[in-house]
Design a protein around this motif. Structure first.
Motif, PDB file in Angstrom:
ATOM      1  N   ALA A 138       0.843  -1.195   0.000  1.00  0.00           N
ATOM      2  CA  ALA A 138       0.000   0.000   0.000  1.00  0.00           C
ATOM      3  C   ALA A 138       0.876   1.241   0.000  1.00  0.00           C
ATOM      4  O   ALA A 138       1.837   1.327   0.763  1.00  0.00           O
ATOM      5  N   SER A 139       0.561   2.202  -0.841  1.00  0.00           N
ATOM      6  CA  SER A 139       1.375   3.406  -0.909  1.00  0.00           C
ATOM      7  C   SER A 139       0.521   4.616  -1.244  1.00  0.00           C
ATOM      8  O   SER A 139      -0.619   4.491  -1.663  1.00  0.00           O
ATOM      9  N   GLY A 140       1.065   5.769  -1.024  1.00  0.00           N
ATOM     10  CA  GLY A 140       0.408   6.993  -1.448  1.00  0.00           C
ATOM     11  C   GLY A 140      -0.223   7.791  -0.332  1.00  0.00           C
ATOM     12  O   GLY A 140      -0.562   8.958  -0.514  1.00  0.00           O
ATOM     13  N   ARG A 141      -0.418   7.171   0.838  1.00  0.00           N
ATOM     14  CA  ARG A 141      -1.026   7.902   1.951  1.00  0.00           C
ATOM     15  C   ARG A 141      -0.943   7.049   3.196  1.00  0.00           C
ATOM     16  O   ARG A 141      -0.587   5.893   3.144  1.00  0.00           O
ATOM     17  N   THR A 142      -1.330   7.658   4.307  1.00  0.00           N
ATOM     18  CA  THR A 142      -1.489   6.875   5.515  1.00  0.00           C
ATOM     19  C   THR A 142      -2.847   6.176   5.467  1.00  0.00           C
ATOM     20  O   THR A 142      -3.819   6.727   4.950  1.00  0.00           O
ATOM     21  N   PHE A 143      -2.914   4.972   5.972  1.00  0.00           N
ATOM     22  CA  PHE A 143      -4.155   4.209   5.906  1.00  0.00           C
ATOM     23  C   PHE A 143      -4.902   4.170   7.234  1.00  0.00           C
ATOM     24  O   PHE A 143      -5.784   3.334   7.431  1.00  0.00           O
ATOM     25  N   SER A 144      -4.538   5.082   8.108  1.00  0.00           N
ATOM     26  CA  SER A 144      -5.284   5.199   9.350  1.00  0.00           C
ATOM     27  C   SER A 144      -6.735   5.519   9.016  1.00  0.00           C
ATOM     28  O   SER A 144      -7.027   6.400   8.221  1.00  0.00           O
ATOM     29  N   GLY A 145      -7.670   4.784   9.592  1.00  0.00           N
ATOM     30  CA  GLY A 145      -9.082   4.997   9.305  1.00  0.00           C
ATOM     31  C   GLY A 145      -9.598   4.189   8.136  1.00  0.00           C
ATOM     32  O   GLY A 145     -10.759   4.294   7.763  1.00  0.00           O
ATOM     33  N   TYR A 146      -8.737   3.380   7.539  1.00  0.00           N
ATOM     34  CA  TYR A 146      -9.121   2.569   6.378  1.00  0.00           C
ATOM     35  C   TYR A 146      -9.288   1.103   6.757  1.00  0.00           C
ATOM     36  O   TYR A 146      -8.623   0.592   7.650  1.00  0.00           O
ATOM     37  N   PHE A 147     -10.175   0.443   6.031  1.00  0.00           N
ATOM     38  CA  PHE A 147     -10.253  -1.002   6.028  1.00  0.00           C
ATOM     39  C   PHE A 147      -9.466  -1.502   4.809  1.00  0.00           C
ATOM     40  O   PHE A 147      -9.596  -0.953   3.709  1.00  0.00           O
ATOM     41  N   LEU A 148      -8.649  -2.506   5.008  1.00  0.00           N
ATOM     42  CA  LEU A 148      -7.923  -3.148   3.918  1.00  0.00           C
ATOM     43  C   LEU A 148      -8.488  -4.547   3.759  1.00  0.00           C
ATOM     44  O   LEU A 148      -8.575  -5.289   4.747  1.00  0.00           O
ATOM     45  N   GLY A 149      -8.889  -4.874   2.570  1.00  0.00           N
ATOM     46  CA  GLY A 149      -9.555  -6.153   2.369  1.00  0.00           C
ATOM     47  C   GLY A 149      -8.969  -6.959   1.231  1.00  0.00           C
ATOM     48  O   GLY A 149      -8.226  -6.444   0.391  1.00  0.00           O
ATOM     49  N   TRP A 150      -9.294  -8.229   1.248  1.00  0.00           N
ATOM     50  CA  TRP A 150      -8.959  -9.143   0.158  1.00  0.00           C
ATOM     51  C   TRP A 150     -10.259  -9.652  -0.461  1.00  0.00           C
ATOM     52  O   TRP A 150     -11.205 -10.004   0.268  1.00  0.00           O
ATOM     53  N   PHE A 151     -10.266  -9.675  -1.776  1.00  0.00           N
ATOM     54  CA  PHE A 151     -11.391 -10.201  -2.534  1.00  0.00           C
ATOM     55  C   PHE A 151     -10.841 -11.197  -3.554  1.00  0.00           C
ATOM     56  O   PHE A 151      -9.629 -11.220  -3.825  1.00  0.00           O
ATOM     57  N   ARG A 152     -11.721 -11.986  -4.134  1.00  0.00           N
ATOM     58  CA  ARG A 152     -11.283 -12.890  -5.187  1.00  0.00           C
ATOM     59  C   ARG A 152     -12.386 -13.056  -6.224  1.00  0.00           C
ATOM     60  O   ARG A 152     -13.559 -12.883  -5.914  1.00  0.00           O
ATOM     61  N   GLN A 153     -11.971 -13.389  -7.429  1.00  0.00           N
ATOM     62  CA  GLN A 153     -12.914 -13.625  -8.505  1.00  0.00           C
ATOM     63  C   GLN A 153     -12.581 -14.959  -9.165  1.00  0.00           C
ATOM     64  O   GLN A 153     -11.616 -15.047  -9.945  1.00  0.00           O
ATOM     65  N   PRO A 154     -13.351 -15.994  -8.846  1.00  0.00           N
ATOM     66  CA  PRO A 154     -13.135 -17.296  -9.479  1.00  0.00           C
ATOM     67  C   PRO A 154     -13.475 -17.228 -10.967  1.00  0.00           C
ATOM     68  O   PRO A 154     -14.250 -16.356 -11.387  1.00  0.00           O
ATOM     69  N   PRO A 155     -12.939 -18.125 -11.776  1.00  0.00           N
ATOM     70  CA  PRO A 155     -13.231 -18.109 -13.217  1.00  0.00           C
ATOM     71  C   PRO A 155     -14.726 -18.195 -13.474  1.00  0.00           C
ATOM     72  O   PRO A 155     -15.413 -19.073 -12.957  1.00  0.00           O
ATOM     73  N   GLY A 156     -15.235 -17.262 -14.261  1.00  0.00           N
ATOM     74  CA  GLY A 156     -16.641 -17.285 -14.639  1.00  0.00           C
ATOM     75  C   GLY A 156     -17.618 -16.874 -13.563  1.00  0.00           C
ATOM     76  O   GLY A 156     -18.829 -16.992 -13.742  1.00  0.00           O
ATOM     77  N   LYS A 157     -17.101 -16.368 -12.437  1.00  0.00           N
ATOM     78  CA  LYS A 157     -17.977 -15.977 -11.333  1.00  0.00           C
ATOM     79  C   LYS A 157     -17.734 -14.535 -10.949  1.00  0.00           C
ATOM     80  O   LYS A 157     -16.802 -13.899 -11.412  1.00  0.00           O
ATOM     81  N   GLU A 158     -18.588 -14.048 -10.065  1.00  0.00           N
ATOM     82  CA  GLU A 158     -18.455 -12.661  -9.621  1.00  0.00           C
ATOM     83  C   GLU A 158     -17.417 -12.564  -8.501  1.00  0.00           C
ATOM     84  O   GLU A 158     -17.098 -13.543  -7.830  1.00  0.00           O
ATOM     85  N   ARG A 159     -16.914 -11.373  -8.327  1.00  0.00           N
ATOM     86  CA  ARG A 159     -15.950 -11.122  -7.269  1.00  0.00           C
ATOM     87  C   ARG A 159     -16.611 -11.292  -5.912  1.00  0.00           C
ATOM     88  O   ARG A 159     -17.767 -10.886  -5.726  1.00  0.00           O
ATOM     89  N   GLU A 160     -15.875 -11.866  -4.978  1.00  0.00           N
ATOM     90  CA  GLU A 160     -16.427 -12.132  -3.650  1.00  0.00           C
ATOM     91  C   GLU A 160     -15.451 -11.706  -2.569  1.00  0.00           C
ATOM     92  O   GLU A 160     -14.235 -11.673  -2.766  1.00  0.00           O
ATOM     93  N   PHE A 161     -16.015 -11.404  -1.417  1.00  0.00           N
ATOM     94  CA  PHE A 161     -15.230 -10.992  -0.258  1.00  0.00           C
ATOM     95  C   PHE A 161     -14.496 -12.186   0.325  1.00  0.00           C
ATOM     96  O   PHE A 161     -15.046 -13.279   0.431  1.00  0.00           O
ATOM     97  N   VAL A 162     -13.223 -11.966   0.699  1.00  0.00           N
ATOM     98  CA  VAL A 162     -12.433 -13.002   1.357  1.00  0.00           C
ATOM     99  C   VAL A 162     -12.213 -12.646   2.825  1.00  0.00           C
ATOM    100  O   VAL A 162     -12.495 -13.440   3.716  1.00  0.00           O
TER     101      VAL A 162
END
Length: 122
Positions: A23-47
């Motif tokens: 992560a770059s460009g700013r401080t991330f205080s106050g931010y949520f950092l998340g991981w998502f994934r998109q399986p082949p042929g499916k919609e993106r989902e929260f991890v």
């Protein structure tokens, strides 16, 4: 604000893999950092996700039911990095994985890194 995910690859069922997100460009205080994934042929989902400035304990992390107990998010604030440790990988974990960020005042993630492909073969 920039996010860059890396660490994807091809593994076998039951293997482990660790993804990184710089992560770059700013401080991330106050931010949520998340991981998502998109399986082949499916919609993106929260991890999973964590609040950047929260304590590094289990209570500050959230995970989808499909990865709970197998995946773990961690942070290295000194390096502005977050990680996704993936254990006991299954073929259904095959997807393009993305890291993302949102300020706690926003309801949706609006900063996205490029994806990294994870392929799990049986």
């Amino acid at each position: 604000v920039q996010l860059q995910a890396s660490g994807g690859g091809s593994v076998q069922t039951g293997d482990s893999l660790r993804l990184s997100c710089a992560a770059s460009g700013r401080t991330f205080s106050g931010y949520f950092l998340g991981w998502f994934r998109q399986p082949p042929g499916k919609e993106r989902e929260f991890v999973g996700a964590t609040r950047w400035s929260s304590a590094a304990d289990v209570a500050s992390m959230s995970y989808s039911d499909s990865v709970k107990g197998r995946f773990t998010i961690s942070r290295d604030k000194s390096k502005n990095m977050i990680y996704l440790q993936m254990n006991s990988l299954k073929p259904e974990d095959t997807a393009v994985y993305y890291c993302a960020a949102r300020h706690f005042t926003q309801s949706s993630y609006n900063v996205w890194g490029q994806g990294t492909l994870v392929t799990v073969s049986s």
